[in-house]
Design an enzyme around this catalytic site. Structure first.
Site, mmCIF file in Angstrom:
data_model
loop_
_atom_site.group_PDB
_atom_site.id
_atom_site.type_symbol
_atom_site.label_atom_id
_atom_site.label_comp_id
_atom_site.label_asym_id
_atom_site.label_seq_id
_atom_site.Cartn_x
_atom_site.Cartn_y
_atom_site.Cartn_z
ATOM 1 N NE ARG A 1 7.478 -1.350 2.095
ATOM 2 C CZ ARG A 1 8.138 -2.645 1.679
ATOM 3 N NH1 ARG A 1 8.259 -2.278 1.287
ATOM 4 N NH2 ARG A 1 8.788 -2.527 3.288
ATOM 5 C CD GLU B 1 2.373 -4.770 -2.058
ATOM 6 O OE1 GLU B 1 3.441 -4.130 -3.008
ATOM 7 O OE2 GLU B 1 3.328 -5.133 -1.056
ATOM 8 C CG HIS C 1 6.406 -6.862 -1.537
ATOM 9 N ND1 HIS C 1 5.323 -6.066 -0.943
ATOM 10 C CD2 HIS C 1 7.499 -7.365 -1.176
ATOM 11 C CE1 HIS C 1 6.507 -5.319 0.395
ATOM 12 N NE2 HIS C 1 7.901 -6.294 -0.173
ATOM 13 C CG ASP D 1 8.813 -7.217 -5.355
ATOM 14 O OD1 ASP D 1 8.291 -9.089 -5.863
ATOM 15 O OD2 ASP D 1 9.764 -7.704 -4.735
#
Ligand code: NAI
Length: 338
Positions: free
Chosen positions: A238, A267, A299, A262
């Site tokens: 996360r 985000e 993500h 990622d």
């Protein structure tokens, strides 16, 4: 089952509509797909739906839960494993929350290793170079993964698969977990150690723990200072596991040699949306994107055919289980978060 179950599906993308469309043929559900996120502004749209189906960047805080409860929502079905966006305390005894605890740990672990390989062998730069008929190698020098040391933080489902893949490369694995799995340690051949030793001895650090109060900004100025010069940091966990500003400082001084991200702290404003005709006003994200030794993916760790199929079928089974009053195996416990 009490008649036709109506599901409000937020943050719907074409691939969600495809996978849930196929999986829902076996269920008596009516799914209405909303492109937008569930937020305080969109929550009042939920009229006449028994279920809301949400993803990682939908907002399910106390205020939203109040509105959902007032509007008669009986179940929140999270179509993800990580649930840090849900206020479980606020939902407790009001609206049960189910999730998909495991869909494909391989999807995320393989993506973490893909980020390691891309950054190490500079595949992202080689791709553009050869397309421009530039066949030189200057600046593309990598290192053998074999013989290097990787520190894996969080040895749950995804961490375990990551360890197994890395062992296949001949990487020495050190691991840290608040609840070590000693049995797996024996079988997989890695070592549990304390965090400081992991920081000191790793060439690559990969984050696979959930975001909790304890793990918030686990990677910060102090922890980065303890790491090897040129450390590679991979985050498929996360965004808030990393203090992005400290990461940028580390990248600027060269202390951090590579970052594969990622996930990103902020985000939800950007990931899964097309900003190619717009300006990025988040200076931290823009700075991260400017480094040639940083690889940002939006993500997408979970994004494989197998995982999408599994997410869709488990989410719909969770909803069916709720309405036929079976035990809810995938309900998130508000205290333990399992
Ligand atoms: P899991 O629950 O199987 O494993 C998590 C492990 O982390 C457990 O062993 C737990 O004891 C450990 N842990 C908890 N707090 C910790 C801490 N402070 N320090 C060290 N270890 C700690 O979860 P799973 O399925 O392996 O997923 C891990 C995380 O990956 C999820 O919480 C989620 O945030 C993220 N994820 C990311 C995806 C992506 O697309 N990038 C997709 C799915 C999950």
């Amino acid at each position: 089952m009490p008649g036709l179950i109506k599901i409000a599906f937020f943050d719907a993308k074409p691939y969600d509509i495809d996978s849930f469309g196929k999986a829902s043929k076996d269920f008596d559900f009516k799914i209405t797909y909303f492109k937008g996120h569930l937020t305080l502004e969109t929550a009042p749209l939920i009229q006449g739906f028994q279920v809301v189906c949400v993803f990682v960047n939908d907002v399910v805080d106390r205020d939203v839960i109040d509105i959902l409860e007032r509007n008669g929502v009986a179940l929140i079905a999270l179509r993800a494993a990580g649930y840090n966006n849900i206020d479980l305390k606020a939902a407790f005894k009001r609206i049960p929350v189910v999730r998909v605890p495991a869909y494909s740990p391989y999807a995320v672990a393989e993506h973490a290793v893909a980020l390691m390989l891309v950054l190490n062998r500079k595949v992202h730069r080689a791709y553009y170079r050869t397309r421009d008929n530039n066949f030189t190698l200057n600046g593309l020098l990598g290192f053998d993964m074999h013989g290097k040391t990787a520190g894996v933080i969080g040895t749950g489902k995804i961490g375990k698969v990551t360890i197994n893949i890395l062992k296949g490369f001949g990487v020495k694995v050190l691991a840290y977990d608040i609840l070590p799995d000693k049995e797996h340690q024996k079988n997989a051949g890695f070592e549990y150690i304390d965090l400081d030793t992991l920081y000191r001895e790793s060439d690559i650090i990969s984050l696979h723990c959930p975001l909790t109060k304890e793990s918030y900004h686990l990677i910060n100025e102090t922890s980065i200072a303890k790491m090897r010069p040129g450390i590679m940091i991979i985050n498929t966990g996360r965004g808030m596991l990393i203090d992005s500003k400290a990461l940028i400082e580390g990248l600027k001084t060269g202390k951090v040699g590579f970052a594969g991200l990622d996930v990103y702290e902020e985000e939800s404003d950007y990931f899964y949306e097309d900003f190619s005709n717009k300006v990025i006003t988040d200076d931290v994200l823009a700075r991260l994107l400017s480094f040639n030794n940083v690889m940002v993916t939006a993500h997408q760790g979970f994004f494989t055919q197998e995982a999408l199929q599994s997410i869709a079928s488990t989410t719909l089974e969770n909803i069916r289980d709720f309405f036929i009053k079976q035990k809810l195996p995938n309900e998130i416990c508000h205290k333990c978060g399992t």
